[in-house]
Scaffold this active site. Structure first.
Site, PDB file in Angstrom:
ATOM      1  CD  GLU A 191      10.501  -2.081   2.918  1.00  0.00           C
ATOM      2  OE1 GLU A 191      10.170  -1.479   3.820  1.00  0.00           O
ATOM      3  OE2 GLU A 191      10.593  -1.574   1.742  1.00  0.00           O
ATOM      4  CE  LYS A 230       1.541   5.879   0.448  1.00  0.00           C
ATOM      5  NZ  LYS A 230       1.985   4.912   1.700  1.00  0.00           N
ATOM      6  CE  LYS A 288       7.975  -2.722   0.289  1.00  0.00           C
ATOM      7  NZ  LYS A 288       7.625  -1.568   1.261  1.00  0.00           N
TER       8      LYS A 288
HETATM    9  C1  5RP Z   1       9.887   1.682   3.308  1.00  0.00           C
HETATM   10  C2  5RP Z   1       8.826   1.350   2.520  1.00  0.00           C
HETATM   11  C3  5RP Z   1       7.497   1.736   3.228  1.00  0.00           C
HETATM   12  O1  5RP Z   1       6.593   0.582   2.812  1.00  0.00           O
HETATM   13  C4  5RP Z   1       6.725   2.892   2.202  1.00  0.00           C
HETATM   14  O2  5RP Z   1       7.674   3.822   2.024  1.00  0.00           O
HETATM   15  C5  5RP Z   1       5.588   3.317   2.525  1.00  0.00           C
HETATM   16  O3  5RP Z   1       5.565   3.969   3.862  1.00  0.00           O
HETATM   17  P1  5RP Z   1       4.348   4.613   4.673  1.00  0.00           P
HETATM   18  O4  5RP Z   1       3.738   3.333   5.416  1.00  0.00           O
HETATM   19  O5  5RP Z   1       5.208   5.242   5.467  1.00  0.00           O
HETATM   20  O6  5RP Z   1       3.598   5.419   3.871  1.00  0.00           O
HETATM   21  O7  5RP Z   1       8.701   0.766   1.317  1.00  0.00           O
HETATM   22  O8  5RP Z   1      10.938   1.267   2.633  1.00  0.00           O
END
Ligand code: 5RP
Length: 219
Positions: A103, A121, A94
């Protein structure tokens, strides 16, 4: 189905886990933004909300929610967030959006952590996505050198300042075969604020949006 539609279906599936009287933790990113826009539909069930970034707080407030602090809520019911990568053990990378520190704090305090993502993902091994590390600015070069020794290639996310006033290094070309060990090892480098491997506290449930609907994975 495009990526955005897949993200939307994963976010929609997460709403099923919002139970009456809940305190809800909200992550950051485009998938979570879709979730936040759906939250007014379950407003009656939500007692309190905590947020992982200034951006999510602003969007929550636009949608009529008052945001509490984690110090006010203490440990709480459910955290919902996206990810840049997940393996099948629900260990995550993340921090693509740079909000990894808050987070990780919100994930640690949650009794349940649901990750929502589109099917691109889900990976066999973490590390194709460059690993974000939030660093104290004065330790950036030290940490870059240590990451080079670990065969990673650090790139400074120039011009980006985190909500905590720090810098982000994105580490390319790491093959993270043992996420727990790598998380602990990087955490030991002085000046590292947070590494974007979520293995010590992985997700409990992964909701993956794909062409055939939403797949639910648990460890
Ligand atoms: C932010 C994060 C997001 O959860 C991660 O980058 C996924 O992003 P997205 O939902 O735009 O694909 O860790 O710090």
């Amino acid at each position: 189905m495009n990526a955005s539609e897949k993200k939307r279906s994963a976010a929609e599936a997460a709403l099923e886990f919002v139970e009456p009287g809940i305190t809800l933790g909200v992550g950051t990113g485009s998938t979570v933004n879709l979730l936040i826009e759906m939250l007014p539909g379950v407003r009656d069930k939500i007692d309190r909300v905590v947020s992982s970034s200034k951006a999510s707080t602003a969007l929550l407030e636009e949608n009529g929610f008052k945001v509490s602090t984690l110090n006010e809520t203490g440990d709480y019911d459910l955290y919902i967030d996206g990810a840049d990568e997940s393996n099948k053990r629900l260990q995550l990378i993340k921090g693509g959006g740079g909000a990894l520190t808050r987070e990780k704090v919100l994930a640690a305090a949650a009794r349940r952590f649901i990750c929502i993502a589109d099917d691109t993902k889900l990976v066999g091994m973490l590390g194709s996505f460059p690993l974000p590390i939030e660093v104290l600015p004065m330790a950036q070069e030290l940490i870059s050198r240590r990451m080079l020794k670990m065969r990673g290639h650090p790139i400074w996310r120039e011009g980006f300042i985190t909500d905590n006033g720090n810098h982000i290094l994105d580490i390319h070309d790491l093959q993270i075969s043992n996420p727990l060990e790598m998380e602990a090892r990087i955490n030991r480098i002085p000046g590292v604020v947070t590494v974007g491997i979520f293995a010590d506290r992985p997700a409990d449930i992964l909701l993956i949006g794909g062409d055939d609907g939403v797949r639910e994975m648990r460890v």
